[in-house]
Design an enzyme around this catalytic site. Sequence first.
Site, PDB file in Angstrom:
ATOM      1  N   LYS A 163       0.852  -1.173   0.000  1.00  0.00           N
ATOM      2  CA  LYS A 163       0.000   0.000   0.000  1.00  0.00           C
ATOM      3  C   LYS A 163       0.898   1.236   0.000  1.00  0.00           C
ATOM      4  O   LYS A 163       1.763   1.376   0.873  1.00  0.00           O
ATOM      5  CB  LYS A 163      -0.899   0.002   1.244  1.00  0.00           C
ATOM      6  N   ASP A 191      -0.356  -0.962  -4.714  1.00  0.00           N
ATOM      7  CA  ASP A 191      -1.677  -0.333  -4.740  1.00  0.00           C
ATOM      8  C   ASP A 191      -1.560   1.100  -4.242  1.00  0.00           C
ATOM      9  O   ASP A 191      -1.208   1.339  -3.086  1.00  0.00           O
ATOM     10  CB  ASP A 191      -2.642  -1.119  -3.842  1.00  0.00           C
ATOM     11  N   GLU A 218      -1.711  -0.596  -9.156  1.00  0.00           N
ATOM     12  CA  GLU A 218      -3.165  -0.568  -8.975  1.00  0.00           C
ATOM     13  C   GLU A 218      -3.662   0.833  -8.619  1.00  0.00           C
ATOM     14  O   GLU A 218      -3.116   1.483  -7.741  1.00  0.00           O
ATOM     15  CB  GLU A 218      -3.508  -1.567  -7.874  1.00  0.00           C
ATOM     16  N   ASP A 243      -9.116  -0.463  -9.660  1.00  0.00           N
ATOM     17  CA  ASP A 243      -9.856  -1.001  -8.509  1.00  0.00           C
ATOM     18  C   ASP A 243     -11.031  -0.076  -8.167  1.00  0.00           C
ATOM     19  O   ASP A 243     -12.170  -0.331  -8.572  1.00  0.00           O
ATOM     20  CB  ASP A 243      -8.907  -1.181  -7.311  1.00  0.00           C
ATOM     21  N   LYS A 267     -14.710  -6.529  -6.561  1.00  0.00           N
ATOM     22  CA  LYS A 267     -15.039  -6.737  -5.145  1.00  0.00           C
ATOM     23  C   LYS A 267     -16.547  -6.852  -5.011  1.00  0.00           C
ATOM     24  O   LYS A 267     -17.286  -6.041  -5.575  1.00  0.00           O
ATOM     25  CB  LYS A 267     -14.529  -5.579  -4.290  1.00  0.00           C
TER      26      LYS A 267
HETATM   27 MG   LIG Z   1      -6.998  -1.711  -4.294  1.00  0.00          MG
END
Ligand SMILES: [Mg+2]
Length: 371
Positions: A163, A191, A218, A243, A267
Amino acid sequence: MKIKQVEIFAVNLPLIKPFIISYATYPHIQSIIVKLTSECGVVGWGESVPDEHITGETPDSTYAMLKNTLAPAIIGQNPMEFEKIHELMDKKVHRAPAAKAAIDIACFDLVGKKLGVPVYQLLGGRYHEKFPVTHVLSIDEPEKMAEEAEEKLQEGYRSFKMKVGLDVAGDVKRIQAVRNRVGDDIAIRVDVNQGWINSANTLQALRQLESLGLDWLEQPVVQDDIDAMVEIKSKTSVPQMIDEGIRDMVDLRQIIAKRAADKINIKLMKCGGIYPAMKLAHMAEMAGIECQIGSMVESSVGSAAGFHVAFSKKIIKSVELTGPVKFSKDIGDLKESYVIPYIQLNDKSGLGVSIDETILAELTQSSEIVQ
Ligand SMILES: [Mg+2]
């Protein structure tokens, strides 16, 4: 078979350590658990973990919508009629995918249990035998992220999701530090969670990252800027995953038309559950876009639902469903399926998750019964 009763539980799921990403810090996760009971006494469990930054739903709004609108709408309906249940929910409320996901997942669990088959059998059957589990590294100082990666490498992990998204220069150092520490053979996905905002910042970062062998980058830019993704994708060799910018079929139609991504992160909380996730996977397959099944940080229930989708589709190449290993207490037992570095699903009926109703009661902040 008809749905007789819907119970709704607002729960706080305690995290082992706070989850930090570019736009928020979470000390615990607020989740809405749904329990459907059919007239014949079969029970199905569902979950909603809304993220206000992505779909505009809060835990409070989701709880209220389930209690006042969606649960009353599905009482008396047949949980096997997935298409009809979604049409019914869509007519009542525009979007609100996380709220709908709870009902959708509970219907699949209930139907699987009624038929005595795992949910993946309802989705085309099992295709994948196992998926590697990725360890997620929260944003921290470069050396601290590298140290955590090294520890996890010793535990057996072979892929990392970093992240980042605070500042371009610092983020480049974070990524370089982790790559230097783990070596070239370990998978690294990055990400940005929208943190680099635009294509200019992202291309500046990518010029320094091209040689690091990243699996993919991402969501570097703000979620609604599909045109920025088109520009980035055309100017880099690092595969680009969308995403936050892919929630539903409307988004995916645009992404496909503009060729804006190499990969997408589906998701269940963004698209409305298992049934809509399958539709997205089919659209992506048609366009040659690879998929990942990701999640919010969800309990065993939501995470298992994601796994059943992932295990059934060839075009789904990776999973990031790490909730059950992040909680210090969970309402279900999916953690047992994480045998690092892999996850292997059991073949129990429905979601294959046993719910501990004592723990559920302990974590519940408020609850409702709709019949
Ligand atoms: Mg993500």
